[in-house]
Design a protein around this motif. Sequence first.
Motif, short mmCIF file in Angstrom:
data_model
loop_
_atom_site.label_atom_id
_atom_site.label_comp_id
_atom_site.label_asym_id
_atom_site.label_seq_id
_atom_site.Cartn_x
_atom_site.Cartn_y
_atom_site.Cartn_z
N GLU A 1 -6.86 7.40 -8.20
CA GLU A 1 -7.72 8.58 -8.12
C GLU A 1 -7.22 9.61 -7.10
O GLU A 1 -7.57 10.79 -7.16
CB GLU A 1 -9.16 8.16 -7.77
N TRP B 1 -5.59 9.03 4.94
CA TRP B 1 -4.46 9.42 4.10
C TRP B 1 -3.52 10.39 4.80
O TRP B 1 -2.34 10.50 4.42
CB TRP B 1 -4.98 9.98 2.78
N PHE C 1 0.81 -1.22 0.00
CA PHE C 1 0.00 0.00 0.00
C PHE C 1 0.84 1.28 0.00
O PHE C 1 0.33 2.35 0.31
CB PHE C 1 -1.01 0.00 1.14
N HIS D 1 -0.73 -1.62 -4.20
CA HIS D 1 -2.03 -1.32 -3.63
C HIS D 1 -2.94 -2.50 -3.97
O HIS D 1 -2.43 -3.58 -4.33
CB HIS D 1 -2.61 0.02 -4.09
N ARG D 2 -4.22 -2.33 -3.83
CA ARG D 2 -5.13 -3.47 -3.98
C ARG D 2 -5.11 -4.08 -5.37
O ARG D 2 -5.27 -5.30 -5.53
CB ARG D 2 -6.56 -3.04 -3.61
N HIS D 3 -4.91 -3.27 -6.37
CA HIS D 3 -5.12 -3.73 -7.74
C HIS D 3 -3.84 -3.90 -8.54
O HIS D 3 -3.90 -4.12 -9.75
CB HIS D 3 -6.06 -2.78 -8.47
N ALA E 1 -4.09 2.80 4.74
CA ALA E 1 -4.68 2.80 3.40
C ALA E 1 -6.04 2.11 3.39
O ALA E 1 -6.98 2.58 2.74
CB ALA E 1 -3.74 2.12 2.42
N GLN E 2 -6.16 1.00 4.11
CA GLN E 2 -7.43 0.29 4.15
C GLN E 2 -8.53 1.15 4.77
O GLN E 2 -9.69 1.10 4.36
CB GLN E 2 -7.28 -1.01 4.96
N GLN F 1 0.57 3.65 -13.61
CA GLN F 1 0.25 2.36 -13.01
C GLN F 1 -0.39 1.40 -13.99
O GLN F 1 -1.16 0.53 -13.62
CB GLN F 1 -0.67 2.58 -11.79
N PRO G 1 -3.57 5.00 -4.50
CA PRO G 1 -4.66 4.68 -5.45
C PRO G 1 -4.69 5.73 -6.55
O PRO G 1 -4.48 6.93 -6.30
CB PRO G 1 -5.91 4.73 -4.58
#
Length: 344
Positions: free
Chosen positions: A16, A278, A10, A314-316, A273-274, A343, A14
């Motif tokens: 965005e 931030w 993380f 990160h997650r993705h 992050a979860q 990314q 992200p």
Amino acid sequence: MTDITLALPFALPPPELAPDLLRALQAPALAALLARHSTLQHHVFDNNSRVLPHEAWLAHTLGLASAPTEADTGAPLATACMRGCGLGTQAAQSHWFMLQPAHVQISRTHMLLTDLRALQLSEADSRGLYDLARPYFEEAGKTLLHGAPGLWFLRADDWAGLNTASPDATTTQSMTDWLPEGDHARDFRRLQNEVQMLWHEHPINEARQARGLQAINSCWLWGGAAPSSAQGGVAIGDGMPWMDVLASSTQPSARQLIAQPGTVMLAGLISSAQAGDWADWLARMQQLEQEWFTPLLAALKDGSVGGVKLVLSHRHGWTEVTSGKLAQRKFWRKPSLTPLLKQS
């Protein structure tokens, strides 16, 4: 070996939010490692495996699974974690899962598995809840072992085909979508319901709530694995119980890593992050800049280490970037955090 690998779950912002976060982050050493690189590659992660990229990466690094770029690699970590708890003899005999006490928030529309780090489960509470639950699993023909506070192991050879999700992959999602799937999912769900009723309003939970702690009202199954011979070779800091027992050492420092190069995973960014905190994420990244990126960059420039690889996720997906002494001489590349914006 003089190369260093530093994995930071993380640490990849992200997409965005990345432009705003990177504008606020003052990290010149990280910027130099990113911009003056030898290689930089971003990987998109297939979330169908029901684990997070850093979990799949760790399982692969420990020799427990194929590379996370391949579909459905999962994270078969249970038997390796058992060896870390001194249960190697049992782990060598069959197929085991991790079973972790948990707190589930229930609303009218969904159920949410809370971050297990927030449970603050003591040895006494973990043992007490384990002693209550064990007879129910034994009656169902399943052996349950206590490994560490908040980390138990369930022997279930006939459940080897269950598709399970890690707690961290589930925490921010609707829990119903992440429950175990497969032929024996109902069997586990039946046991899970019995345990939930057993623990409901139990004195252990009443005492926890009186102390301002969350009640332990459920349990989470994941990480199923057959016996393996993989050995720990990753130092881990700020991890969950299952990470701690896998670690080759705990609470590593940059100085130690420079003196004895190897692989380190620092898990301190995950909870921020979860939770979408931030401000805390930025503060932790600034601490990483001071305690890790700055000394690693200096060691790279003076030749104390041969190379530094950062694994930022990160997650993705995740980004791998490597740098060496020669790469840091590319003065025409201005230090910049913008590589984290690319990314895909």
